[in-house]
Design an enzyme around this catalytic site. Structure first.
Site, PDB file in Angstrom:
ATOM      1  N   ASP A  50      35.443  13.102  41.221  1.00  6.98           N
ATOM      2  CA  ASP A  50      34.644  13.006  42.322  1.00  6.98           C
ATOM      3  C   ASP A  50      33.990  12.339  41.874  1.00  6.98           C
ATOM      4  O   ASP A  50      33.828  11.630  40.951  1.00  6.98           O
ATOM      5  CB  ASP A  50      33.954  14.292  42.623  1.00  6.98           C
ATOM      6  CG  ASP A  50      33.341  14.118  43.971  1.00  6.98           C
ATOM      7  OD1 ASP A  50      34.151  14.745  44.823  1.00  6.98           O
ATOM      8  OD2 ASP A  50      31.922  13.995  43.806  1.00  6.98           O
ATOM      9  N   ASP A  78      34.945   6.716  41.840  1.00  4.13           N
ATOM     10  CA  ASP A  78      34.422   6.034  42.742  1.00  4.13           C
ATOM     11  C   ASP A  78      35.735   5.982  43.402  1.00  4.13           C
ATOM     12  O   ASP A  78      36.116   4.347  43.275  1.00  4.13           O
ATOM     13  CB  ASP A  78      33.367   5.237  43.127  1.00  4.13           C
ATOM     14  CG  ASP A  78      32.970   4.316  44.009  1.00  4.13           C
ATOM     15  OD1 ASP A  78      33.077   5.003  45.127  1.00  4.13           O
ATOM     16  OD2 ASP A  78      31.308   3.834  43.753  1.00  4.13           O
ATOM     17  N   VAL A  79      35.854   6.180  44.669  1.00  7.45           N
ATOM     18  CA  VAL A  79      37.771   5.564  44.763  1.00  7.45           C
ATOM     19  C   VAL A  79      37.266   4.441  45.762  1.00  7.45           C
ATOM     20  O   VAL A  79      38.554   3.121  46.138  1.00  7.45           O
ATOM     21  CB  VAL A  79      38.190   5.924  46.664  1.00  7.45           C
ATOM     22  CG1 VAL A  79      38.412   7.622  45.559  1.00  7.45           C
ATOM     23  CG2 VAL A  79      36.662   6.381  47.514  1.00  7.45           C
ATOM     24  N   ASN A 105      41.468  13.665  49.269  1.00  5.76           N
ATOM     25  CA  ASN A 105      40.342  14.068  50.269  1.00  5.76           C
ATOM     26  C   ASN A 105      38.940  13.558  50.499  1.00  5.76           C
ATOM     27  O   ASN A 105      37.819  13.409  51.257  1.00  5.76           O
ATOM     28  CB  ASN A 105      39.893  15.165  49.461  1.00  5.76           C
ATOM     29  CG  ASN A 105      39.128  15.954  50.208  1.00  5.76           C
ATOM     30  OD1 ASN A 105      38.866  17.063  51.208  1.00  5.76           O
ATOM     31  ND2 ASN A 105      37.779  15.998  49.994  1.00  5.76           N
ATOM     32  N   TYR A 170      32.617   6.304  61.886  1.00  8.08           N
ATOM     33  CA  TYR A 170      34.716   7.731  61.419  1.00  8.08           C
ATOM     34  C   TYR A 170      35.900   7.651  61.491  1.00  8.08           C
ATOM     35  O   TYR A 170      36.678   8.173  61.237  1.00  8.08           O
ATOM     36  CB  TYR A 170      33.296   9.075  60.869  1.00  8.08           C
ATOM     37  CG  TYR A 170      33.967  10.418  60.800  1.00  8.08           C
ATOM     38  CD1 TYR A 170      34.647  10.166  59.277  1.00  8.08           C
ATOM     39  CD2 TYR A 170      34.281  11.642  60.921  1.00  8.08           C
ATOM     40  CE1 TYR A 170      34.715  11.655  58.834  1.00  8.08           C
ATOM     41  CE2 TYR A 170      34.648  12.261  60.794  1.00  8.08           C
ATOM     42  CZ  TYR A 170      35.198  12.318  59.093  1.00  8.08           C
ATOM     43  OH  TYR A 170      36.078  13.544  58.429  1.00  8.08           O
ATOM     44  N   LYS A 174      38.665   7.620  60.507  1.00  4.83           N
ATOM     45  CA  LYS A 174      40.352   8.172  60.135  1.00  4.83           C
ATOM     46  C   LYS A 174      41.527   8.457  60.634  1.00  4.83           C
ATOM     47  O   LYS A 174      42.487   8.426  60.715  1.00  4.83           O
ATOM     48  CB  LYS A 174      39.278   9.805  60.812  1.00  4.83           C
ATOM     49  CG  LYS A 174      38.325  10.738  59.793  1.00  4.83           C
ATOM     50  CD  LYS A 174      39.113  10.623  58.515  1.00  4.83           C
ATOM     51  CE  LYS A 174      38.252  11.426  57.407  1.00  4.83           C
ATOM     52  NZ  LYS A 174      38.651  11.770  56.362  1.00  4.83           N
ATOM     53  N   ALA A 203      35.184  22.457  59.657  1.00  5.87           N
ATOM     54  CA  ALA A 203      35.400  23.095  58.461  1.00  5.87           C
ATOM     55  C   ALA A 203      34.017  22.920  57.812  1.00  5.87           C
ATOM     56  O   ALA A 203      33.520  21.706  57.232  1.00  5.87           O
ATOM     57  CB  ALA A 203      36.509  22.737  57.561  1.00  5.87           C
TER      58      ALA A 203
END
Length: 262
Positions: A50, A78-79, A105, A170, A174, A203
């Site tokens: 994370d 950090d992606v 994720n 977003y 996605k 979720a």
């Protein structure tokens, strides 16, 4: 509209025994944290990651106390940083000896009407959500190509299928994750690597509650057939399925964890 209570939390069945996994955005809250816990319950060894170092350290300690330190490792990442992504996957192999499963994720949301959205808002959401998934998938495939197999599970969203005001960045990110999943699956098949994605609707977890108005949460919840939102572990259950041998003939698939598929 029905209103069904959340089902009983089921015990693990050893579906991932002996497998190793890297899970991004897994510092406790939400789908990533639930997936890490579920994988451990199914017998896997996990490397959680994370960008939030403090929360990551705390959640790693919690899981290690419960499942054993040898089964849980943690590396901040950090992606959006290619070097950090490479270091994360190298650590996965170094710490656990192999890389069998990757769960991408990491994602970033936000709400802004397109007419008011800045280039910075657009780019930041896409860099974490789509580009981050690309960077991690690329690094995973490089390692899995050499080892002769593996599984990648990406986290998409029903917002990529349906329109929602204020979510253009977003939704675009996605939708890109879905397309990336399908293309990567075709390329990875010759290496014995499967690539699929989950597509949750709603979720709810503490972080989402902090950044979403009660009115919007109520509206989104009302759209659900069961009259409730999903628990993060319900999405994690589907990720376990896609990571396990029970989905051995599935690749390039987007699995809707909701009633919201168009």
């Amino acid at each position: 509209m029905t209103n069904v209570e959340s089902p009983t939390y089921l015990p693990g069945h050893g579906l991932l025994t002996g497998r190793t996994a890297v899970i991004t955005a897994a510092a406790g809250a939400g789908i990533g944290g639930a997936t890490a816990r579920r994988f451990l319950e199914e017998g896997a060894r996990v490397l959680i990651s994370d960008a939030h170092t403090r929360r990551l350290k705390e959640y790693k300690a919690e899981l290690a106390d419960e499942f054993g330190a040898e089964f849980v490792r943690a590396v901040p990442c950090d992606v959006t940083d290619e070097d950090q992504v490479r270091a994360l996957f190298e650590a996965g192999v170094r710490l656990h000896g192999q890389l069998d499963i990757v769960v991408n994720n990491a994602g970033l949301g936000g709400t802004s009407d397109l007419v008011d959205m800045t280039d910075e808002q657009w780019s930041k959401v896409l860099d974490v959500t789509l580009n981050g998934t690309f960077r991690c998938t690329r690094e995973a495939l490089r390692l899995m190509r050499e080892s002769g197999g593996g599984v990648i599970v990406n986290n998409a969203s029903v917002v990529a299928w349906r329109a929602q005001a204020g979510q253009a960045h977003y939704a675009a990110a996605k939708a890109g994750v879905m397309a990336l999943t399908r293309c990567a699956a075709v390329e990875a098949a010759e290496y014995g690597v499967r690539v699929n994605a989950v597509s949750p609707s709603l979720a709810v977890h503490p972080h989402l509650v902090k950044v979403t108005t009660p009115e919007l949460l109520a509206e989104l919840t009302a759209r659900e057939a069961f009259g409730r939102y999903a628990e993060p572990w319900e999405v994690a259950n589907v990720i376990v399925f896609l990571a396990s041998g029970y989905s051995s003939y599935m690749t390039g698939e987007i699995v809707s964890v909701s009633n919201q598929h168009p």
